[in-house]
Design an enzyme around this catalytic site. Structure first.
Site, mmCIF file in Angstrom:
data_model
loop_
_atom_site.group_PDB
_atom_site.id
_atom_site.type_symbol
_atom_site.label_atom_id
_atom_site.label_comp_id
_atom_site.label_asym_id
_atom_site.label_seq_id
_atom_site.Cartn_x
_atom_site.Cartn_y
_atom_site.Cartn_z
ATOM 1 N N GLN A 83 1.324 77.194 42.308
ATOM 2 C CA GLN A 83 0.158 76.485 41.840
ATOM 3 C C GLN A 83 0.261 76.103 40.454
ATOM 4 O OE1 GLN A 83 -3.203 75.370 40.195
ATOM 5 N NE2 GLN A 83 -2.732 77.591 39.301
ATOM 6 N N SER A 112 8.032 77.417 33.593
ATOM 7 C CA SER A 112 7.473 76.389 32.813
ATOM 8 C C SER A 112 7.583 76.653 31.308
ATOM 9 C CB SER A 112 5.921 76.367 33.156
ATOM 10 O OG SER A 112 5.165 75.577 32.431
ATOM 11 N N TYR A 153 -1.950 80.623 34.184
ATOM 12 C CA TYR A 153 -0.804 79.701 34.699
ATOM 13 C C TYR A 153 0.613 80.165 34.023
ATOM 14 C CZ TYR A 153 2.369 76.090 35.547
ATOM 15 O OH TYR A 153 3.807 75.472 36.206
ATOM 16 N N VAL A 183 -0.053 63.150 33.402
ATOM 17 C CA VAL A 183 -0.564 62.038 32.773
ATOM 18 C C VAL A 183 -0.068 60.725 33.024
ATOM 19 C CG1 VAL A 183 0.890 62.542 30.777
ATOM 20 C CG2 VAL A 183 -1.219 61.261 30.292
ATOM 21 N N ARG A 235 4.840 65.050 23.831
ATOM 22 C CA ARG A 235 5.410 66.062 24.891
ATOM 23 C C ARG A 235 6.960 65.714 25.165
ATOM 24 N NH1 ARG A 235 1.531 67.887 23.474
ATOM 25 N NH2 ARG A 235 -0.480 68.552 24.888
ATOM 26 N N ARG A 295 -9.217 66.686 23.108
ATOM 27 C CA ARG A 295 -9.688 68.053 23.710
ATOM 28 C C ARG A 295 -9.449 69.189 23.021
ATOM 29 N NH1 ARG A 295 -6.787 66.528 29.547
ATOM 30 N NH2 ARG A 295 -5.208 66.446 27.925
#
Length: 679
Positions: free
Chosen positions: A24, A65, A89, A132, A156, A214
Site C-alpha cells: 500500500q 522507502s 506508511y 507527480v 526530490r 501544502r
C-alpha cells in the site's frame, strides 16, 4: 495477510529469489486507514517472509522507502542516518525492514531492502510522491494546467523505473544483504521537472499554475547512493530529461490507443446488454419450439401418410441435439414423447392402455437413446472445442505478453547500445582506440599499450613489464607517468605478492587493501597461453574500483594479447630476414624499426634508452654473439649499424647504469662507447 494462492505459487514452482514489491503506497491512505496500511505492508510482508523460509528461498528482496527517514536537514541522506518516519506508511516500511533483518538473523534468509527515492516512469498511477510525474503527464496530454504547490523550488530525488529494475535484477544474483538507498543522488526541483516537460511538449506559461504550499511538505530530499554504486557496481543510466521523454512517449501512446478504441467501440447500455444476453439464452428454446411445431404438423398432416413409416420426430431430436447439445435434445425428446402420446390418443388408444404396451415404451426408449447420445456427443465435442479455444486464447495471451517483453527488451537493448557507443569509456570505443595496437613490432605494441590503457581507463600512470623466461623477474619495457614518477625498472617476483598472484591466477588483480608497493590494478598479457607481460596502473579514482572497470581492463589486455601474438608470429616468420644468420643480432633495418619505437616512447612518455656502439669495425660478431647475449637483459637489443658495427640498445637505462654495462663489456675485452648522434 495470508493468501492460499500465494502458497500455491510457491508450491507449484521452483523459486530462487522472491522480489516483494507489493504494498500500500499512499501516505494519505495510511493516515486515513492505518489498519489497512499495516495489514498490507507489515502482515503481507511477514506472510511472504514465512513462505520464503518454508520453501527455502535463497534470497528475499523487498521494497522499502525513503519515507523511513522522515524530515532531514543533512543531505544527501545516507543509509546510516537515523530513521524517524512521520507517517504510518513510513512506519510500516521501517517495521518491515526490522522483520527482514530478524528473518535473516533467525533463519538465515538472505534479505536485501531498497529504500526507493521518487520512482517514476511508464505505467505509473498518481499515487505516492513520485506520482507527480504521472499527474503532470495526464494534465499535459489532456490540456489541463499544471498545479504546483508553493514556488516549485522544493526538490526530490527522481529515479527512472528502468534504473530501479536494473538494480533489482543485479541484486537478484549478487551476494548483498541489508538496506540500500536506490536513487540518482541528484536533487531535482519541481520547476526543473516542468522545464523538462517543455522540451517534450510545447507548454504555454499560463498552463503552469502556482497554488498555496501544502502544510507538512518537505522542502528538500535527496538520497546518497554511494553504497549501492560501490557494492553492486550499479549506476543510474537515465537523466531526468531522458526519463521524462520516455515516460511522455508512453503516456502519449496509451492515450492514442484509448482514443482510437473509444472512436471505434460504442459502449452498450445496461438495458441493451441485458436484453442481448436474455435473447441469446431464449433463442435456442424458440427455435426448438418452432422446429417442434413443424414436426407436429408433418406428423399429424393428412399428407404424411404418403411417406410411409418415416418418423419425423427422430429427425427433429437429432437436429436439435446436433445444433444445441444435450439440453435441447432432451427437450426435443420430451416434446416428441408428448406428440407420440397425442398420436396414440388420436388413433383411439386409451392413456392407461399405453402403460402396458411394450411397443410404446420401445419407441420412447429410442427417442431417449437418440436424444441422449446425440446431445452428449455434441456437448462433449463443444466442450473440447471450447477447451481448445481457451487454450488458444491463453497461448495468444502468452504470445502477446512475451512479444511485449521481447519488444521492451529490444528497446532497452537498442538504448543500451546507443549509450555504450556514446559513452566515453565504452566497449564500443575500445576498438577504435586500439587501432593504435595494429603493429608487427612487439616494441611498438608495448608502447601503444601505454596510450591505449591510459585512454580507456583514464589513469595517469601505466607501466608495462615483460616476464623473463624463468618467471623470476619482471622488466619494465614501457611506462607513462603524469607526475614524472619513474616505475621500478625491474621487479623480483618473490618479493611482490601482487605479481605472484597475477602469475599464479592469470586474472586481473585489484589492490582493494591499498597495499604499499603494489599498483591499484594489474592485469596479465598472454602469448601462446603463457603470461608474457603485465600491465600495472596507478592513479585510479575510488569510484573506478568496480567490476565494470575490472572487466574493462581485462578486455583491453585481451586486445593487447591479440596484437602481441600477431607481432610475435610475424617476428618468428621473418626470423631469417630479421637476424644475422646464426646469431641474435638484428640486421640494420630491423634494428632501426625498434630504435624508432624507442624514440617515440621517449618523446611521448620520457622513457629513457641508451645506444652503445663497438669501437672496432672489424670485430668478429659471430664469435661474440653468445657472450654478448649473456651480459644483457631480455629487454635489451643487439644489432648492426649502417657500417656493420655492433650496436647495443639498452632499454630504460640511465647513464649511471650504462657505465656498469660498459665496464662489464670491457672486462670481456669488448670496447663500447655511448652513441650520442643518430645512427
Amino acid at each position: 495477510m495470508e493468501d492460499a494462492k500465494c502458497e500455491e505459487v510457491f508450491r507449484a514452482n521452483k523459486i530462487d529469489v522472491v522480489i516483494h514489491m507489493a504494498a500500500q503506497v499512499s501516505v494519505i491512505t495510511s493516515i486515513a486507514n492505518p489498519m489497512q496500511d499495516s495489514e498490507s505492508n507489515v502482515l503481507g510482508l511477514v506472510h511472504m517472509l514465512s513462505l520464503s523460509k518454508k520453501y527455502n528461498i535463497a534470497k528475499f528482496i523487498y521494497a522499502s522507502s525513503a519515507a523511513v527517514y522522515g524530515v532531514k536537514t543533512e543531505l544527501p541522506i545516507a543509509e546510516n542516518a537515523s530513521c524517524s518516519p512521520i507517517s504510518p506508511y513510513g512506519i510500516s516500511k521501517w517495521v518491515g525492514e526490522s522483520y527482514c533483518s530478524k528473518w535473516k538473523e533467525l533463519y538465515g534468509l538472505q534479505t536485501q531492502g531498497f529504500r526507493f527515492s521518487n520512482v517514476y516512469g511508464p505505467r505509473q498511477d498518481a499515487l505516492g510522491e513520485g506520482g507527480v510525474v504521472s499527474i503532470f503527464m495526464n494534465r499535459v496530454l489532456t490540456g489541463q494546467p499544471l498545479h504546483i504547490h508553493g514556488d516549485g523550488s522544493q526538490t526530490r530525488d527522481f529515479i527512472y523505473v528502468e534504473d530501479v529494475a536494473d538494480a533489482i535484477y543485479r541484486s537478484s544474483y549478487a551476494q548483498l544483504t541489508g538496506v540500500y538507498n536506490l536513487s540518482t543522488g541528484i536533487e531535482t526541483s519541481v520547476n526543473t521537472l516542468v522545464e523538462s516537460m517543455y522540451h517534450v511538449r510545447d507548454l504555454k506559461q499560463e498552463q503552469v499554475v502556482y497554488v498555496d504550499k501544502r502544510p507538512g511538505d518537505i522542502e528538500r530530499s535527496v538520497l546518497d547512493n554511494t553504497k549501492i554504486k560501490r557494492d553492486l557496481d550499479w549506476t543510474p543510466m537515465y537523466t531526468v530529461e531522458e526519463g521524462i521523454q520516455r515516460t511522455y512517449t508512453y503516456f502519449e501512446q496509451e492515450m492514442t490507443k484509448k482514443e482510437a478504441a473509444a472512436s471505434i467501440a460504442v459502449e452498450p447500455s445496461a438495458f441493451t446488454t441485458t436484453s442481448l444476453h436474455l435473447f441469446k439464452r431464449l433463442m435456442p428454446y424458440a427455435e426448438n419450439l418452432l422446429a417442434f411445431a413443424l414436426t407436429a404438423w408433418l406428423t399429424l398432416s393428412q399428407q404424411y401418410g404418403a411417406y410411409g413409416a418415416i418418423d419425423v420426430k427422430l429427425f427433429y431430436i437429432t437436429i436439435m441435439g446436433n445444433l444445441y447439445g444435450n439440453r435441447q435434445s432432451v427437450l426435443a425428446v420430451v416434446l416428441s414423447i408428448g406428440l407420440y402420446i397425442y398420436q396414440k390418443i388420436l388413433d383411439g388408444r386409451e392413456l392407461i392402455s399405453l402403460l402396458y404396451d411394450t411397443d410404446f415404451f420401445f419407441q420412447i426408449a429410442i427417442y431417449l437413446f437418440i436424444g441422449l447420445v446425440v446431445g452428449y456427443s455434441i456437448d462433449r465435442k463443444n466442450a473440447q472445442i471450447q477447451n481448445q479455444e481457451q487454450k488458444i486464447q491463453e497461448l495468444e495471451g502468452r504470445y502477446e505478453f512475451l512479444n511485449g517483453v521481447y519488444n521492451e527488451v529490444r528497446e532497452v537493448k537498442d538504448e543500451l547500445q546507443l549509450r555504450i557507443l556514446k559513452s566515453g569509456d565504452s566497449y564500443g570505443k575500445i576498438y577504435s582506440i586500439t587501432k593504435e595496437l595494429e603493429s608487427l613490432e612487439p616494441e611498438h605494441v608495448f608502447n601503444a599499450t601505454v596510450n591505449v590503457v591510459r585512454s580507456i581507463m583514464s589513469v595517469p600512470n601505466v607501466s608495462i613489464y615483460t616476464v623473463n623466461r624463468s618467471r623470476t623477474f619482471l622488466r619494465l619495457v614501457a611506462h607513462s607517468s603524469k607526475n614524472d614518477t619513474q616505475a621500478p625498472k625491474s621487479l623480483k617476483v618473490e618479493q611482490h605478492e601482487f605479481i605472484t598472484t597475477v602469475l599464479r591466477d592469470g586474472k586481473v588483480f585489484i589492490n582493494k587493501d591499498l597495499s604499499d608497493g603494489a599498483p591499484l590494478m594489474c592485469a596479465p598479457i598472454y602469448y601462446h597461453d603463457q603470461i608474457a607481460a603485465v600491465v600495472a596502473i596507478d592513479g585510479l579514482s575510488f569510484e573506478k574500483f568496480s567490476l565494470y572497470h575490472q572487466n574493462l581492463l581485462k578486455i583491453t589486455t585481451d586486445l593487447v594479447s591479440s596484437a602481441l601474438s600477431k607481432a610475435f608470429a610475424y617476428i618468428e616468420a621473418t626470423e631469417n630476414q630479421r637476424y644475422v644468420a646464426g646469431t641474435s643480432l638484428l640486421r640494420y633495418e630491423a634494428f632501426q624499426n625498434i630504435l624508432k619505437t624507442k624514440r617515440l616512447a621517449k618523446e611521448q612518455h620520457q622513457t629513457p634508452y641508451l645506444l652503445l656502439r663497438a669501437s672496432k669495425k672489424d670485430m668478429i660478431l659471430a664469435e661474440h654473439a653468445d657472450l654478448i647475449d649473456g651480459m644483457l637483459r631480455e629487454t635489451d637489443y643487439t644489432g648492426l649499424d649502417a657500417e656493420n658495427r655492433l650496436v647495443i640498445l639498452l632499454s630504460n637505462t640511465s647513464m649511471e647504469d650504462a657505465n656498469h654495462v660498459l665496464q662489464r663489456f670491457a672486462e670481456k675485452g669488448i670496447s663500447l662507447r655511448v652513441v650520442e648522434e643518430e645512427l
